[in-house]
Scaffold this motif. Sequence first.
Motif, PDB file in Angstrom:
ATOM      1  N   THR A   1       0.860  -1.189   0.000  1.00  0.00           N
ATOM      2  CA  THR A   1       0.000   0.000   0.000  1.00  0.00           C
ATOM      3  C   THR A   1       0.888   1.228   0.000  1.00  0.00           C
ATOM      4  N   THR A   2       0.599   2.151  -0.903  1.00  0.00           N
ATOM      5  CA  THR A   2       1.396   3.372  -1.040  1.00  0.00           C
ATOM      6  C   THR A   2       0.485   4.599  -1.052  1.00  0.00           C
ATOM      7  N   THR A   3       1.041   5.740  -0.721  1.00  0.00           N
ATOM      8  CA  THR A   3       0.300   6.998  -0.856  1.00  0.00           C
ATOM      9  C   THR A   3       0.679   7.718  -2.147  1.00  0.00           C
ATOM     10  N   ASP A   4       1.792   7.294  -2.777  1.00  0.00           N
ATOM     11  CA  ASP A   4       2.294   7.956  -3.980  1.00  0.00           C
ATOM     12  C   ASP A   4       2.636   6.896  -5.027  1.00  0.00           C
ATOM     13  N   GLU A   5       1.628   6.548  -5.828  1.00  0.00           N
ATOM     14  CA  GLU A   5       1.819   5.489  -6.822  1.00  0.00           C
ATOM     15  C   GLU A   5       2.941   5.827  -7.809  1.00  0.00           C
ATOM     16  N   GLU A   6       3.012   7.045  -8.254  1.00  0.00           N
ATOM     17  CA  GLU A   6       4.036   7.439  -9.230  1.00  0.00           C
ATOM     18  C   GLU A   6       5.447   7.226  -8.676  1.00  0.00           C
ATOM     19  N   ALA A   7       5.694   7.681  -7.452  1.00  0.00           N
ATOM     20  CA  ALA A   7       7.010   7.503  -6.833  1.00  0.00           C
ATOM     21  C   ALA A   7       7.302   6.025  -6.579  1.00  0.00           C
ATOM     22  N   CYS A   8       6.291   5.284  -6.158  1.00  0.00           N
ATOM     23  CA  CYS A   8       6.435   3.851  -5.902  1.00  0.00           C
ATOM     24  C   CYS A   8       6.858   3.125  -7.187  1.00  0.00           C
ATOM     25  N   LEU A   9       6.146   3.372  -8.271  1.00  0.00           N
ATOM     26  CA  LEU A   9       6.466   2.727  -9.536  1.00  0.00           C
ATOM     27  C   LEU A   9       7.823   3.179 -10.062  1.00  0.00           C
ATOM     28  N   ALA A  10       8.145   4.443  -9.891  1.00  0.00           N
ATOM     29  CA  ALA A  10       9.450   4.941 -10.343  1.00  0.00           C
ATOM     30  C   ALA A  10      10.584   4.193  -9.640  1.00  0.00           C
ATOM     31  N   PHE A  11      10.433   3.929  -8.354  1.00  0.00           N
ATOM     32  CA  PHE A  11      11.474   3.220  -7.614  1.00  0.00           C
ATOM     33  C   PHE A  11      11.549   1.746  -8.030  1.00  0.00           C
ATOM     34  N   TYR A  12      10.425   1.041  -7.954  1.00  0.00           N
ATOM     35  CA  TYR A  12      10.457  -0.399  -8.206  1.00  0.00           C
ATOM     36  C   TYR A  12      10.728  -0.743  -9.672  1.00  0.00           C
ATOM     37  N   VAL A  13      10.222   0.057 -10.605  1.00  0.00           N
ATOM     38  CA  VAL A  13      10.455  -0.197 -12.029  1.00  0.00           C
ATOM     39  C   VAL A  13      11.752   0.464 -12.478  1.00  0.00           C
ATOM     40  N   GLY A  14      11.892   1.759 -12.183  1.00  0.00           N
ATOM     41  CA  GLY A  14      13.040   2.514 -12.669  1.00  0.00           C
ATOM     42  C   GLY A  14      14.353   2.182 -11.988  1.00  0.00           C
ATOM     43  N   VAL A  15      14.325   1.955 -10.671  1.00  0.00           N
ATOM     44  CA  VAL A  15      15.558   1.695  -9.919  1.00  0.00           C
ATOM     45  C   VAL A  15      15.834   0.194  -9.798  1.00  0.00           C
ATOM     46  N   LEU A  16      14.833  -0.578  -9.381  1.00  0.00           N
ATOM     47  CA  LEU A  16      15.051  -2.008  -9.155  1.00  0.00           C
ATOM     48  C   LEU A  16      14.844  -2.873 -10.396  1.00  0.00           C
ATOM     49  N   GLY A  17      14.204  -2.312 -11.426  1.00  0.00           N
ATOM     50  CA  GLY A  17      14.038  -3.031 -12.681  1.00  0.00           C
ATOM     51  C   GLY A  17      12.910  -4.056 -12.708  1.00  0.00           C
ATOM     52  N   LEU A  18      11.941  -3.948 -11.790  1.00  0.00           N
ATOM     53  CA  LEU A  18      10.803  -4.860 -11.831  1.00  0.00           C
ATOM     54  C   LEU A  18       9.925  -4.504 -13.019  1.00  0.00           C
ATOM     55  N   ARG A  19       9.197  -5.487 -13.518  1.00  0.00           N
ATOM     56  CA  ARG A  19       8.325  -5.298 -14.675  1.00  0.00           C
ATOM     57  C   ARG A  19       6.928  -4.903 -14.201  1.00  0.00           C
ATOM     58  N   LEU A  20       6.369  -3.842 -14.771  1.00  0.00           N
ATOM     59  CA  LEU A  20       5.021  -3.392 -14.425  1.00  0.00           C
ATOM     60  C   LEU A  20       4.002  -4.146 -15.268  1.00  0.00           C
ATOM     61  N   GLU A  21       2.993  -4.699 -14.607  1.00  0.00           N
ATOM     62  CA  GLU A  21       1.901  -5.389 -15.283  1.00  0.00           C
ATOM     63  C   GLU A  21       0.595  -4.731 -14.852  1.00  0.00           C
ATOM     64  N   THR A  22      -0.245  -4.377 -15.812  1.00  0.00           N
ATOM     65  CA  THR A  22      -1.568  -3.816 -15.518  1.00  0.00           C
ATOM     66  C   THR A  22      -2.605  -4.875 -15.878  1.00  0.00           C
ATOM     67  N   PHE A  23      -3.572  -5.082 -14.990  1.00  0.00           N
ATOM     68  CA  PHE A  23      -4.568  -6.121 -15.216  1.00  0.00           C
ATOM     69  C   PHE A  23      -5.895  -5.684 -14.611  1.00  0.00           C
ATOM     70  N   GLY A  24      -6.952  -6.406 -14.948  1.00  0.00           N
ATOM     71  CA  GLY A  24      -8.275  -6.111 -14.401  1.00  0.00           C
ATOM     72  C   GLY A  24      -8.680  -4.680 -14.672  1.00  0.00           C
ATOM     73  N   ALA A  25      -9.325  -4.068 -13.709  1.00  0.00           N
ATOM     74  CA  ALA A  25      -9.824  -2.691 -13.832  1.00  0.00           C
ATOM     75  C   ALA A  25      -8.765  -1.692 -13.391  1.00  0.00           C
ATOM     76  N   GLY A  26      -7.637  -1.664 -14.086  1.00  0.00           N
ATOM     77  CA  GLY A  26      -6.577  -0.705 -13.775  1.00  0.00           C
ATOM     78  C   GLY A  26      -5.681  -1.099 -12.625  1.00  0.00           C
TER      79      GLY A  26
END
Length: 83
Positions: free
Chosen positions: A11-36
């Motif tokens: 659970t995060t309060t800042d989705e943009e910052a969260c995704l920037a860290f996990y995808v941009g820094v750690l290199g995890l792959r973002l997957e979008t599914f279901g209703a967003g």
Amino acid sequence: MISALDHLVLTTTDEEACLAFYVGVLGLRLETFGAGRKALCFGGQKIIIHVKGHEFEPRAHLPVPGALDLCFLADRPTGRSTR
């Protein structure tokens, strides 16, 4: 009884910052599914992202930003709910 870890929920309060860290820094792959819904994937594992105040069901009883919820696969019902 427990066969595997199915996924984590972060659970995060800042989705943009969260995704920037996990995808941009750690290199995890973002997957979008279901209703967003969004998940961060690595190997066969995933971390599902919830934004505080906009959580998807099922969710933790009292989601707290920065906390992780563990979701296991079990070979039978436990007879208890953590909610």
